[in-house]
Design a protein around this motif. Structure first.
Motif, PDB file in Angstrom:
ATOM      1  N   THR A  35     -13.116   2.251 -20.366  1.00 32.92           N
ATOM      2  CA  THR A  35     -12.735   1.717 -18.975  1.00 32.92           C
ATOM      3  C   THR A  35     -11.247   1.409 -19.093  1.00 32.92           C
ATOM      4  O   THR A  35     -10.486   1.679 -18.178  1.00 32.92           O
ATOM      5  CB  THR A  35     -13.453   0.284 -18.626  1.00 32.92           C
ATOM      6  OG1 THR A  35     -12.872  -0.005 -17.328  1.00 32.92           O
ATOM      7  CG2 THR A  35     -13.004  -0.973 -19.513  1.00 32.92           C
ATOM      8  N   ARG A  36     -10.653   1.084 -20.435  1.00 30.89           N
ATOM      9  CA  ARG A  36      -9.215   0.969 -20.683  1.00 30.89           C
ATOM     10  C   ARG A  36      -8.600   1.745 -21.754  1.00 30.89           C
ATOM     11  O   ARG A  36      -7.589   2.334 -21.700  1.00 30.89           O
ATOM     12  CB  ARG A  36      -8.868  -0.661 -20.770  1.00 30.89           C
ATOM     13  CG  ARG A  36      -8.809  -1.371 -19.720  1.00 30.89           C
ATOM     14  CD  ARG A  36      -8.656  -2.855 -19.969  1.00 30.89           C
ATOM     15  NE  ARG A  36      -9.697  -3.475 -20.837  1.00 30.89           N
ATOM     16  CZ  ARG A  36     -10.858  -4.063 -20.374  1.00 30.89           C
ATOM     17  NH1 ARG A  36     -10.845  -4.328 -18.914  1.00 30.89           N
ATOM     18  NH2 ARG A  36     -11.888  -4.530 -20.931  1.00 30.89           N
ATOM     19  N   ASP A  37      -9.634   1.623 -22.798  1.00 25.35           N
ATOM     20  CA  ASP A  37      -8.996   2.383 -24.000  1.00 25.35           C
ATOM     21  C   ASP A  37      -9.400   3.925 -24.121  1.00 25.35           C
ATOM     22  O   ASP A  37     -10.471   4.202 -24.890  1.00 25.35           O
ATOM     23  CB  ASP A  37      -9.797   1.534 -25.150  1.00 25.35           C
ATOM     24  CG  ASP A  37      -9.093   1.971 -26.801  1.00 25.35           C
ATOM     25  OD1 ASP A  37      -8.413   2.982 -26.604  1.00 25.35           O
ATOM     26  OD2 ASP A  37      -9.390   1.122 -27.553  1.00 25.35           O
ATOM     27  N   ALA A 156     -21.492 -18.156 -19.469  1.00 25.74           N
ATOM     28  CA  ALA A 156     -21.743 -17.071 -18.561  1.00 25.74           C
ATOM     29  C   ALA A 156     -22.217 -15.912 -19.289  1.00 25.74           C
ATOM     30  O   ALA A 156     -22.932 -14.993 -18.943  1.00 25.74           O
ATOM     31  CB  ALA A 156     -20.234 -16.749 -17.855  1.00 25.74           C
ATOM     32  N   TYR A 157     -21.805 -15.789 -20.496  1.00 20.78           N
ATOM     33  CA  TYR A 157     -22.265 -14.374 -21.238  1.00 20.78           C
ATOM     34  C   TYR A 157     -23.505 -14.737 -21.727  1.00 20.78           C
ATOM     35  O   TYR A 157     -24.418 -13.558 -21.392  1.00 20.78           O
ATOM     36  CB  TYR A 157     -21.259 -14.572 -22.605  1.00 20.78           C
ATOM     37  CG  TYR A 157     -21.734 -13.312 -23.651  1.00 20.78           C
ATOM     38  CD1 TYR A 157     -21.381 -11.976 -23.341  1.00 20.78           C
ATOM     39  CD2 TYR A 157     -22.515 -13.505 -24.602  1.00 20.78           C
ATOM     40  CE1 TYR A 157     -21.535 -11.037 -24.258  1.00 20.78           C
ATOM     41  CE2 TYR A 157     -22.583 -12.370 -25.652  1.00 20.78           C
ATOM     42  CZ  TYR A 157     -22.396 -11.192 -25.309  1.00 20.78           C
ATOM     43  OH  TYR A 157     -22.693 -10.266 -26.085  1.00 20.78           O
ATOM     44  N   SER A 158     -24.039 -15.726 -22.183  1.00 23.96           N
ATOM     45  CA  SER A 158     -25.606 -15.957 -22.477  1.00 23.96           C
ATOM     46  C   SER A 158     -26.235 -15.750 -21.076  1.00 23.96           C
ATOM     47  O   SER A 158     -27.460 -15.162 -21.250  1.00 23.96           O
ATOM     48  CB  SER A 158     -25.837 -17.546 -23.149  1.00 23.96           C
ATOM     49  OG  SER A 158     -24.798 -17.806 -23.972  1.00 23.96           O
ATOM     50  N   ASP A 191     -19.826  -7.131 -36.333  1.00 24.89           N
ATOM     51  CA  ASP A 191     -18.494  -6.995 -36.767  1.00 24.89           C
ATOM     52  C   ASP A 191     -18.117  -6.070 -35.753  1.00 24.89           C
ATOM     53  O   ASP A 191     -18.092  -4.614 -36.112  1.00 24.89           O
ATOM     54  CB  ASP A 191     -18.276  -6.668 -38.221  1.00 24.89           C
ATOM     55  CG  ASP A 191     -18.594  -7.928 -39.136  1.00 24.89           C
ATOM     56  OD1 ASP A 191     -18.289  -9.073 -38.665  1.00 24.89           O
ATOM     57  OD2 ASP A 191     -19.311  -7.776 -39.831  1.00 24.89           O
ATOM     58  N   THR A 192     -17.227  -6.162 -34.708  1.00 25.62           N
ATOM     59  CA  THR A 192     -16.761  -5.393 -33.848  1.00 25.62           C
ATOM     60  C   THR A 192     -15.336  -6.262 -33.159  1.00 25.62           C
ATOM     61  O   THR A 192     -15.060  -7.241 -33.568  1.00 25.62           O
ATOM     62  CB  THR A 192     -17.538  -4.947 -32.864  1.00 25.62           C
ATOM     63  OG1 THR A 192     -17.496  -6.128 -31.623  1.00 25.62           O
ATOM     64  CG2 THR A 192     -18.597  -4.356 -33.092  1.00 25.62           C
ATOM     65  N   ASP A 193     -14.529  -5.528 -32.483  1.00 24.56           N
ATOM     66  CA  ASP A 193     -13.333  -6.174 -31.881  1.00 24.56           C
ATOM     67  C   ASP A 193     -13.840  -7.467 -31.151  1.00 24.56           C
ATOM     68  O   ASP A 193     -13.079  -8.221 -30.834  1.00 24.56           O
ATOM     69  CB  ASP A 193     -12.807  -5.486 -30.768  1.00 24.56           C
ATOM     70  CG  ASP A 193     -12.260  -3.905 -31.321  1.00 24.56           C
ATOM     71  OD1 ASP A 193     -11.924  -4.078 -32.864  1.00 24.56           O
ATOM     72  OD2 ASP A 193     -11.769  -3.136 -30.730  1.00 24.56           O
TER      73      ASP A 193
HETATM   74  P1  NDP Z   1     -16.336  -4.073 -27.950  1.00 25.49           P
HETATM   75  O1  NDP Z   1     -15.366  -5.039 -27.238  1.00 25.49           O
HETATM   76  O2  NDP Z   1     -15.972  -3.484 -29.160  1.00 25.49           O
HETATM   77  O3  NDP Z   1     -16.627  -2.804 -26.924  1.00 25.49           O
HETATM   78  C1  NDP Z   1     -17.236  -3.157 -25.601  1.00 25.49           C
HETATM   79  C2  NDP Z   1     -17.093  -1.830 -24.827  1.00 25.49           C
HETATM   80  O4  NDP Z   1     -17.377  -2.242 -23.335  1.00 25.49           O
HETATM   81  C3  NDP Z   1     -15.729  -1.184 -24.849  1.00 25.49           C
HETATM   82  O5  NDP Z   1     -15.959   0.239 -25.175  1.00 25.49           O
HETATM   83  C4  NDP Z   1     -15.084  -1.540 -23.458  1.00 25.49           C
HETATM   84  O6  NDP Z   1     -14.269  -0.093 -22.889  1.00 25.49           O
HETATM   85  C5  NDP Z   1     -16.385  -1.244 -22.750  1.00 25.49           C
HETATM   86  N1  NDP Z   1     -16.454  -2.253 -21.297  1.00 25.49           N
HETATM   87  C6  NDP Z   1     -15.567  -3.286 -21.355  1.00 25.49           C
HETATM   88  N2  NDP Z   1     -15.704  -3.701 -19.846  1.00 25.49           N
HETATM   89  C7  NDP Z   1     -16.240  -2.562 -19.141  1.00 25.49           C
HETATM   90  C8  NDP Z   1     -16.267  -2.381 -17.858  1.00 25.49           C
HETATM   91  N3  NDP Z   1     -16.051  -3.241 -16.639  1.00 25.49           N
HETATM   92  N4  NDP Z   1     -16.765  -1.182 -17.461  1.00 25.49           N
HETATM   93  C9  NDP Z   1     -17.068  -0.201 -18.428  1.00 25.49           C
HETATM   94  N5  NDP Z   1     -16.922  -0.410 -19.686  1.00 25.49           N
HETATM   95  C10 NDP Z   1     -16.547  -1.527 -20.197  1.00 25.49           C
HETATM   96  O7  NDP Z   1     -17.780  -4.825 -28.092  1.00 25.49           O
HETATM   97  P2  NDP Z   1     -19.083  -4.434 -28.967  1.00 25.49           P
HETATM   98  O8  NDP Z   1     -19.185  -3.156 -29.356  1.00 25.49           O
HETATM   99  O9  NDP Z   1     -19.146  -5.593 -29.886  1.00 25.49           O
HETATM  100  O10 NDP Z   1     -19.939  -4.817 -27.635  1.00 25.49           O
HETATM  101  C11 NDP Z   1     -21.015  -3.706 -27.117  1.00 25.49           C
HETATM  102  C12 NDP Z   1     -22.178  -4.657 -26.413  1.00 25.49           C
HETATM  103  O11 NDP Z   1     -23.025  -5.249 -27.599  1.00 25.49           O
HETATM  104  C13 NDP Z   1     -21.769  -5.452 -25.379  1.00 25.49           C
HETATM  105  O12 NDP Z   1     -22.725  -5.368 -24.295  1.00 25.49           O
HETATM  106  C14 NDP Z   1     -21.812  -6.724 -26.092  1.00 25.49           C
HETATM  107  O13 NDP Z   1     -22.328  -7.850 -25.271  1.00 25.49           O
HETATM  108  C15 NDP Z   1     -22.962  -6.569 -27.046  1.00 25.49           C
HETATM  109  N6  NDP Z   1     -23.078  -7.527 -28.030  1.00 25.49           N
HETATM  110  C16 NDP Z   1     -22.203  -7.553 -29.142  1.00 25.49           C
HETATM  111  C17 NDP Z   1     -22.579  -8.390 -29.982  1.00 25.49           C
HETATM  112  C18 NDP Z   1     -21.352  -8.496 -31.122  1.00 25.49           C
HETATM  113  O14 NDP Z   1     -21.589  -9.443 -31.955  1.00 25.49           O
HETATM  114  N7  NDP Z   1     -20.344  -7.689 -31.267  1.00 25.49           N
HETATM  115  C19 NDP Z   1     -23.617  -9.226 -30.297  1.00 25.49           C
HETATM  116  C20 NDP Z   1     -24.529  -9.299 -29.092  1.00 25.49           C
HETATM  117  C21 NDP Z   1     -24.371  -8.187 -28.430  1.00 25.49           C
HETATM  118  P3  NDP Z   1     -13.023   0.119 -23.518  1.00 25.49           P
HETATM  119  O15 NDP Z   1     -13.024   0.678 -24.839  1.00 25.49           O
HETATM  120  O16 NDP Z   1     -12.326   1.134 -22.498  1.00 25.49           O
HETATM  121  O17 NDP Z   1     -12.146  -1.255 -23.495  1.00 25.49           O
END
Ligand code: NDP
Length: 249
Positions: A35-37, A156-158, A191-193
């Motif tokens: 979406t952004r990156d 909200a997230y939960s 472990d992610t952003d």
């Molecule tokens: P990141 O922040 O690393 O990645 C999130 C991704 O979602 C990015 O690629 C981003 O796009 C995309 N995104 C965000 N908003 C939108 C939108 N409006 N439309 C389309 N794409 C969008 O997060 P994670 O990899 O950690 O998370 C991935 C999934 O896993 C999420 O659903 C998160 O809730 C879930 N999760 C993560 C956990 C964690 O501990 N990390 C734990 C439990 C669940 P762009 O790259 O362009 O910004």
């Protein structure tokens, strides 16, 4: 055997990126969205193409249903009907609920819950066309461990992730007659952003309350997503699998 078409939202970074890599070792065409990156998404495409995997990159905001439809149409034109959808895109909001404003809550709800519904609605017609008796269509939603016990600092997230679980179960029932299986995974701290900015206390809490005393890595999640889409997964739908190191809330 024809190649499977896999569509992964938010495939440019974090868990989504690793899911792309996981499917790359199979006979697949991969369509990923950002979406952004754009830069990170392009890097994933390059890495996959270097390993001879066909891959396309699409800009998408999952909050916008028409954009979801348009991405699905483009992927269909490019590779054919979609076999697997991974609803991975998501955002978090780590703040006490009483300090959140309406717009912040709305953005989380419309991305994490409405976004999953939008993408599912847009992709189901394609999945229906691609299924056959021995080749079901697959949807995997990325939920969260917070959907079960909640997290007071992420209301909200939960709530959105609890909604994703409910949606997963209902979709599974609705789509089983079309031979489409719908499951979810609910990761703990990975472990992610997304987790990078969490306070140290969140990290030490995870170590305290989980049986396996470490945080998770993206591969811990992607390998289970692949399992759920694999040829041996033929009698499981509507389930939410927790990947959280045995977290006891
Ligand atoms: P990141 O922040 O690393 O990645 C999130 C991704 O979602 C990015 O690629 C981003 O796009 C995309 N995104 C965000 N908003 C939108 C939108 N409006 N439309 C389309 N794409 C969008 O997060 P994670 O990899 O950690 O998370 C991935 C999934 O896993 C999420 O659903 C998160 O809730 C879930 N999760 C993560 C956990 C964690 O501990 N990390 C734990 C439990 C669940 P762009 O790259 O362009 O910004």
């Amino acid at each position: 055997m024809s190649k499977k078409v896999v569509l992964i939202t938010g495939g440019g970074r974090g868990i989504g990126r690793e899911i792309c890599m996981e499917f790359a070792s199979e006979n697949t065409h991969i369509a990923l969205t950002y979406t952004r990156d754009a830069r990170s998404a392009e890097q994933v495409r390059q890495t996959l193409e270097d390993s001879n995997v066909t891959c396309s990159v699409h800009k998408l905001d999952v909050q916008d249903f028409h954009m979801c439809q348009s991405v699905v149409e483009t992927v269909e034109r490019e590779y054919g009907t979609i076999n697997i959808l991974v609803n991975n895109a998501g955002v978090t909001l780590s703040k006490q609920f009483v300090n959140c404003d309406e717009a912040e809550n709305k953005a989380v709800l419309s991305t994490n819950l409405q976004g999953v519904m939008n993408m599912t609605l847009a992709t189901v017609p394609s999945l229906k066309k691609s299924t056959s008796n021995d080749e079901p269509g697959r949807i995997v939603n990325i939920s969260s461990n917070t959907s079960l016990c909640g997290n007071a600092g992420q209301v909200a997230y939960s709530v959105t992730k609890a909604g994703v679980n409910g949606f997963t179960r209902l979709c599974a029932r609705t789509l089983a007659s079309h031979n489409i299986f719908v499951n979810a995974v609910a990761p703990g701290y990975i472990d992610t952003d997304m987790t990078q900015d969490l306070p140290e206390s969140a990290y030490s809490h995870v170590l305290q309350v989980s049986a396996i005393k470490r945080t998770g890595c993206v591969k811990d999640v992607s390998s289970i997503v692949r399992l759920l889409c694999g040829d041996n997964c033929h009698y499981m739908t509507g389930q939410v699998l927790h990947i959280d190191g045995g977290k006891f809330c």
